[in-house]
Design a protein around this motif. Sequence first.
Motif, PDB file in Angstrom:
ATOM      1  N   HIS A 109      -8.876   1.981 -10.559  1.00 26.66           N
ATOM      2  CA  HIS A 109      -8.484   1.387  -9.285  1.00 26.66           C
ATOM      3  C   HIS A 109      -8.484  -0.131  -9.421  1.00 26.66           C
ATOM      4  CE1 HIS A 109     -12.907   1.715  -9.154  1.00 26.66           C
ATOM      5  NE2 HIS A 109     -12.865   0.575  -8.479  1.00 26.66           N
ATOM      6  N   ARG A 144      -0.384  -0.838 -11.029  1.00 28.87           N
ATOM      7  CA  ARG A 144      -0.948  -2.176 -11.192  1.00 28.87           C
ATOM      8  C   ARG A 144      -1.243  -2.409 -12.663  1.00 28.87           C
ATOM      9  NH1 ARG A 144      -1.722   1.359  -7.827  1.00 28.87           N
ATOM     10  NH2 ARG A 144      -3.982   1.276  -7.480  1.00 28.87           N
ATOM     11  N   ALA A 187      -2.846   5.745  -6.309  1.00 32.55           N
ATOM     12  CA  ALA A 187      -2.368   5.097  -5.097  1.00 32.55           C
ATOM     13  C   ALA A 187      -3.376   4.064  -4.592  1.00 32.55           C
ATOM     14  CB  ALA A 187      -2.116   6.144  -4.009  1.00 32.55           C
ATOM     15  N   ILE A 188      -2.875   3.032  -3.943  1.00 35.43           N
ATOM     16  CA  ILE A 188      -3.727   2.012  -3.332  1.00 35.43           C
ATOM     17  C   ILE A 188      -4.259   2.570  -2.013  1.00 35.43           C
ATOM     18  CG2 ILE A 188      -3.833  -0.334  -2.429  1.00 35.43           C
ATOM     19  CD1 ILE A 188      -1.354  -0.973  -4.136  1.00 35.43           C
ATOM     20  N   VAL A 211       0.834  -1.203   0.000  1.00 35.56           N
ATOM     21  CA  VAL A 211       0.000   0.000   0.000  1.00 35.56           C
ATOM     22  C   VAL A 211       0.864   1.246   0.000  1.00 35.56           C
ATOM     23  CG1 VAL A 211      -1.665   1.341   1.324  1.00 35.56           C
ATOM     24  CG2 VAL A 211      -1.982  -1.122   1.069  1.00 35.56           C
ATOM     25  N   SER A 213       2.590   1.564  -3.428  1.00 31.94           N
ATOM     26  CA  SER A 213       1.607   1.823  -4.492  1.00 31.94           C
ATOM     27  C   SER A 213       2.229   1.814  -5.886  1.00 31.94           C
ATOM     28  CB  SER A 213       0.880   3.149  -4.242  1.00 31.94           C
ATOM     29  OG  SER A 213      -0.119   3.001  -3.268  1.00 31.94           O
TER      30      SER A 213
END
Length: 326
Positions: A200, A173, A187-188, A167, A170
């Motif tokens: 997301h 992904r 960002a996560i 996290v 981040s």
Amino acid sequence: MARPLQADAVTTLLRDALEDPDTAWSMGSFGAIAEFMRDPDEGVVALRDSRLGMATRRGAVALTPTSQLRPVAYETAVASGWNHAVALCLPLDACAMSGRKVVTELGPDTEAARAEDRNGILFDLGLGLLAIDACVRASDPEVVACLRDGVGKPLFEFGNPIGARLVAMSPHRVFLSRIGRVEVYAAIPPTGGTSPEGPHTHVLPKLLRAGRTHAATTPIPEGFVPCGALHPAHPYKDALGQRIPFDRSRHDAFQVLLTTWGDPDLLAIKRAAEAGADDPGDGQLRSRFVQAARRVAAVQSRYLRGEAFVEDEAAAEDDDEDRGHA
């Protein structure tokens, strides 16, 4: 089952959806998914290759449709209404990705949607999914070093350094399939936090343990696996899932997609329910999908008649199981 159409019809479907800022995209499996969406006034960068898609400052979608790609439009009944989407499916024997079960370094992401990301190092998180490689990408030396420390271990194994720092780090992904990729740069959110508006991801270990490729409520044709989906604008909720006044034009637009790309047997049952007629066909058509088609027909008819709905807060929270994060 859903009718296969010519490749140019599939390409037209994808191009039209990409041009619509109200259409969202997802790439993933049950319990792990990356979603891409954009605002109507958000800056967009075209891909500089033959792939269909785009990049924004928050994420990207890049599609490489094959001749075996079958779109499947569907509606699912939920507590207070319905969800809809067009699943992007491949035959079972054509959808498999790596299936890695440990974190694996893959090298520079030369297929990144943006040129500036192509020197970033790609790591497969090793979730062991059939049709998806769920990856992260990093350029920062400290982040890359941490990811390398977790290579060769399951992501959720006790002591894997990635889990505790993911996290905070981040990394981008990047979810890959045989039909393309979705990239997320935001960002996560922390545990218990809210997913950011826009692109997301969700990775939910509890759902991953089920080993499913899609939710049991999603009517995917036998022998096919959904690799991703497009999510057209919904008639009674916005991109954040908040209720809006019923939009008849959105409803009608999806009915066109359902007629073109949906399961003709289920569509016939829905149309019969709308007309108050007996179900067509025989008893072999009776299933949870048939019941869902009837429920959707009933609730949509109320919206179309303009009837008001009085719902408590719990009932107003629609089930997002179709996207694998509920």
